[in-house]
Write a protein that holds these residues in place. Sequence first.
Motif, PDB file in Angstrom:
ATOM      1  N   ARG A  59      -0.428   7.157  19.206  1.00  0.00           N
ATOM      2  CA  ARG A  59      -0.124   5.733  19.374  1.00  0.00           C
ATOM      3  C   ARG A  59      -0.324   4.945  18.095  1.00  0.00           C
ATOM      4  O   ARG A  59       0.464   4.066  17.760  1.00  0.00           O
ATOM      5  N   ARG A  60      -1.370   5.278  17.324  1.00  0.00           N
ATOM      6  CA  ARG A  60      -1.759   4.430  16.189  1.00  0.00           C
ATOM      7  C   ARG A  60      -1.456   5.030  14.826  1.00  0.00           C
ATOM      8  O   ARG A  60      -1.552   4.345  13.815  1.00  0.00           O
ATOM      9  N   ARG A  61      -1.084   6.303  14.760  1.00  0.00           N
ATOM     10  CA  ARG A  61      -0.561   6.958  13.567  1.00  0.00           C
ATOM     11  C   ARG A  61      -1.426   6.819  12.326  1.00  0.00           C
ATOM     12  O   ARG A  61      -1.013   6.257  11.303  1.00  0.00           O
ATOM     13  N   PRO A  62      -2.658   7.320  12.328  1.00  0.00           N
ATOM     14  CA  PRO A  62      -3.448   7.334  11.092  1.00  0.00           C
ATOM     15  C   PRO A  62      -2.813   8.267  10.067  1.00  0.00           C
ATOM     16  O   PRO A  62      -2.067   9.185  10.411  1.00  0.00           O
ATOM     17  N   ALA A  63      -3.135   8.035   8.785  1.00  0.00           N
ATOM     18  CA  ALA A  63      -2.578   8.879   7.730  1.00  0.00           C
ATOM     19  C   ALA A  63      -3.181  10.278   7.769  1.00  0.00           C
ATOM     20  O   ALA A  63      -2.491  11.277   7.598  1.00  0.00           O
ATOM     21  N   VAL A  64      -4.507  10.335   7.983  1.00  0.00           N
ATOM     22  CA  VAL A  64      -5.225  11.612   7.989  1.00  0.00           C
ATOM     23  C   VAL A  64      -6.249  11.600   9.111  1.00  0.00           C
ATOM     24  O   VAL A  64      -6.909  10.574   9.344  1.00  0.00           O
ATOM     25  N   VAL A  65      -6.405  12.722   9.782  1.00  0.00           N
ATOM     26  CA  VAL A  65      -7.424  12.884  10.814  1.00  0.00           C
ATOM     27  C   VAL A  65      -8.360  14.005  10.376  1.00  0.00           C
ATOM     28  O   VAL A  65      -7.913  15.115  10.070  1.00  0.00           O
ATOM     29  N   VAL A  66      -9.667  13.714  10.336  1.00  0.00           N
ATOM     30  CA  VAL A  66     -10.678  14.720  10.012  1.00  0.00           C
ATOM     31  C   VAL A  66     -11.430  15.062  11.290  1.00  0.00           C
ATOM     32  O   VAL A  66     -12.094  14.206  11.885  1.00  0.00           O
ATOM     33  N   ASN A  67     -11.323  16.301  11.724  1.00  0.00           N
ATOM     34  CA  ASN A  67     -11.918  16.753  12.977  1.00  0.00           C
ATOM     35  C   ASN A  67     -13.277  17.386  12.711  1.00  0.00           C
ATOM     36  O   ASN A  67     -13.357  18.454  12.100  1.00  0.00           O
ATOM     37  N   THR A  68     -14.353  16.740  13.184  1.00  0.00           N
ATOM     38  CA  THR A  68     -15.694  17.327  13.061  1.00  0.00           C
ATOM     39  C   THR A  68     -16.320  17.600  14.423  1.00  0.00           C
ATOM     40  O   THR A  68     -17.519  17.871  14.506  1.00  0.00           O
ATOM     41  N   ILE A  69     -15.525  17.522  15.496  1.00  0.00           N
ATOM     42  CA  ILE A  69     -16.116  17.634  16.829  1.00  0.00           C
ATOM     43  C   ILE A  69     -16.405  19.083  17.224  1.00  0.00           C
ATOM     44  O   ILE A  69     -17.038  19.336  18.243  1.00  0.00           O
TER      45      ILE A  69
END
Length: 345
Positions: A59-69
């Motif tokens: 929905r919000r389209r960030p440039a980069v997603v960092v997954n630490t979960i």
Amino acid sequence: MEIWVLGALGRTGRGITAELVARGLPVVLVGRDRERLVASGAKYVVADGVEAIAAEIRRRRPAVVVNTIGSYATTAATIARACLPGGHYVDLAADLVAVPRLLDLHEEALAGGSTFVTGAGFGVLATEAVVAKLCEGRPTPREVRVDALSSVAIEEGRAGMALAASIIDVLTTGGRRYEGGRLVPARLGADPRTLTLPDGETAKSAGVPSGELVAAQRASGAPSVVVSSGLAPTSPVVRAVLPLLGKVLSVPAIRRFAVQRLAGVRAKAAPRPRTHSWGHAVVTWPDGTTREGWLRAGDGMDFTNAVAAETAARLARGEGKPGAYTPAAALGVEVAATAGGTFVF
């Protein structure tokens, strides 16, 4: 240009966020605890669960997603695909299940103009960068051995589900190595040894199934690759029971119980056991030529935070190439030095 940090309230998430903020980049914290997110004073998104996070990304389209979960074998693909088209994805996976699964999304990322990077931390990059450096401009080697020797200060608190699941997954996967260019079973904890480090300290290591194995094979093309870790048990007694323990923990109900119990274990704060963390590689060519190299870093967790932040920053600036990669394959070996590592040959 926003960079979203998933699991931003955890130890790793906090560290990566601090690194990104220090670089002057726009960071959005993503988590499920609204009260703590509000208290942080930062921009945030509240989302509980992988599907909810993926929906917010689309929905919000960030440039980069960092997954630490964590639990990357089950979370990475859903979150990475939500970044398509055009968005980029980074995770810290270092196990032999999650890393190949993310790399298998290469064609999807390529078609969508996105860059997916897995193993953006001490695990994977510390040894991958050394192997790539040793193999630069040389023919395909005959065999490669790498050792991941992280030294990390322990933070007081519970282990948590992500770490607990990673530990159990290693036990249930069992040992692996490359022979003849193929992944084959090996004994978990095989070939224990004590290494003398360039700074004069010593560290014990033994064989483990880890993402370093895939990265080292890709970086070198060698048909024979083995990986050991300073986190693997080297005691003869413990190593003897590992195969049986792995079979028992493979039973789903027992695995769930073990993960829950391990996640609740509370650790006491402790300094890192050695001055430096080290990535180590020995590469041998068909003519018998052997080269050895090291990557020196400080606290392994601090290096991981810096690697993830540097990777995200470069992707946000458009420096990545479409596809799914490990860090050195995506951005070059210099990313390890920029993140604070020093090569020693």
